[in-house]
Design an enzyme around this catalytic site. Structure first.
Site, PDB file in Angstrom:
ATOM      1  N   TYR A 186       0.973  -1.318  -0.004  1.00 36.79           N
ATOM      2  CA  TYR A 186       0.039  -0.021   0.012  1.00 36.79           C
ATOM      3  C   TYR A 186       0.820   1.402  -0.060  1.00 36.79           C
ATOM      4  O   TYR A 186       0.983   2.196  -0.590  1.00 36.79           O
ATOM      5  CB  TYR A 186      -0.897   0.042   1.286  1.00 36.79           C
ATOM      6  CG  TYR A 186      -1.970   1.149   1.317  1.00 36.79           C
ATOM      7  CD1 TYR A 186      -2.932   1.334   0.397  1.00 36.79           C
ATOM      8  CD2 TYR A 186      -1.926   1.923   2.304  1.00 36.79           C
ATOM      9  CE1 TYR A 186      -3.692   2.365   0.390  1.00 36.79           C
ATOM     10  CE2 TYR A 186      -2.741   2.935   2.265  1.00 36.79           C
ATOM     11  CZ  TYR A 186      -3.829   3.184   1.258  1.00 36.79           C
ATOM     12  OH  TYR A 186      -4.874   4.096   1.403  1.00 36.79           O
TER      13      TYR A 186
ATOM     14  N   LYS B 247       1.277   3.811  -3.094  1.00 39.21           N
ATOM     15  CA  LYS B 247       1.045   5.258  -3.087  1.00 39.21           C
ATOM     16  C   LYS B 247       1.976   6.104  -3.209  1.00 39.21           C
ATOM     17  O   LYS B 247       2.031   7.194  -4.043  1.00 39.21           O
ATOM     18  CB  LYS B 247       0.394   5.521  -1.793  1.00 39.21           C
ATOM     19  CG  LYS B 247      -1.198   4.793  -1.549  1.00 39.21           C
ATOM     20  CD  LYS B 247      -2.210   5.495  -2.385  1.00 39.21           C
ATOM     21  CE  LYS B 247      -3.600   5.215  -2.179  1.00 39.21           C
ATOM     22  NZ  LYS B 247      -4.786   5.632  -2.799  1.00 39.21           N
TER      23      LYS B 247
END
Ligand code: UDP
Length: 312
Positions: A146, A150
């Site tokens: 994650y 990002k």
């Protein structure tokens, strides 16, 4: 009136955003593959002529016929529970999905808005976190799919801005909660509220001394829209500065819901950030925005929603 593509529009944040855009008269093309988004979040919009839903995975090539003024890219699983279950999809939507959305924005001459995250700061060594902090991220840990997706998403967004002149916005969202969170997504506010409403033990990880700063969804969406509508092209933190330990949150939820639940201490997950609080200087200066809904009020509203969902 603008025509805006919202990816992840059937998700928690995305569905609130679609609703606000339609309410103000914008046309919305909501794209979602319903992996973690849910039709229940958007079905009340189906009758509205301004709203269109497309079932599609934005990690694959996207095409939207007609003019597009904005591409708001919110699609991504975002819960630590998802990190274990669908890590590859998370990496794909943050990287390939962001690339496709930027390609769409470039082809249409549209503004691109990336929903990034406070997770780009990792387990921060600077506190509170200003946008200038580069972060402390484990690139191979259990949250890395994650965090790094990002971070890549921010990097490719800035590359499209610098190299292709795409007009970009980047929001770094801090722990946001409210109605329409998935009841089973494991995130702390919804989990504690549901446990408290059912008078079950409250699952506090570690000793509950780690902190988070919780932002109510209406504040979050207002901040994101101000950023999208404005001129500022650098990342902006959107969150709430009020910082609580997880234990304090558990105690507040028990009190607000008038629950008989007890605290149940469980092992702390690896790489769980110890502290997190946004520095909101830029949001105040550039957007004239600040959060308005305190934890007590937000938890009360969210508990009312979950009581209804659970049929209590
Ligand atoms: N947490 C907890 N019990 C739970 C779920 C989460 O104590 O049932 C803790 C978790 O360890 C973390 C914080 O609450 O320190 C926030 O977790 P969440 O999954 O909501 O989001 P994060 O900020 O970690 O991405």
């Amino acid at each position: 009136m603008a025509r805006i593509v919202v990816t992840g529009g059937a998700g928690f944040l995305g569905s609130h955003l679609c609703e606000r855009l339609v309410d103000r008269g914008d046309q919305v093309v909501c794209i979602d593959n319903l992996r973690t988004g849910r039709v229940a979040n958007i079905e009340h919009l189906f009758a509205n002529k301004l709203f269109t839903f497309v079932d599609h995975d934005v990690s694959n090539y996207i095409w939207v016929p007609g003019d597009v003024d904005g591409v708001m890219h919110l699609a991504s699983p975002a819960s630590p529970v998802d990190f274990d279950k669908i890590p590859i999809q998370i990496l794909k939507v943050g990287s390939l999905g962001t690339h496709n959305c930027l390609g769409l924005a470039k082809a249409k001459g549209a503004r691109f808005h990336l929903n990034s995250t406070s997770e780009v700061y990792g387990d921060p060594l600077v506190h509170p976190q200003p946008e200038t902090y580069w972060g402390n991220v484990n690139p191979i840990g259990p949250r890395s799919m994650y965090d790094e997706a990002k971070r890549f998403a921010e990097a490719i967004t800035m590359a499209y801005r610098r190299h292709h002149g795409v007009d970009v916005r980047i929001v770094r969202t801090f722990n946001t909660y409210g109605p329409r969170m998935r009841p089973d997504d494991g995130r702390v506010v919804s989990t504690f509220i549901i446990q408290a409403l059912q008078n079950r033990p409250i699952s506090v990880f570690g000793q509950g001394q780690q902190t988070r700063s919780f932002c109510y969804v209406d504040d979050q969406i207002e901040g994101q829209l101000r950023l999208f509508d404005g001129d500022y092209q650098e990342p902006v933190n959107i969150g709430n500065e009020a910082e609580f330990t997880i234990r304090e949150l558990a105690e507040a939820v028990i009190e607000i819901t008038n629950s008989s639940s007890e605290l149940d201490f469980r092992p702390l997950p690896q790489d769980d950030p110890m502290q997190r609080r946004p520095d909101l200087t830029v949001a105040r200066r550039e957007l004239g925005w600040e959060p308005t809904i305190a934890l007590r009020e937000g938890v009360t509203r969210t508990a009312e929603h979950f009581a209804e969902v659970l049929g209590l």
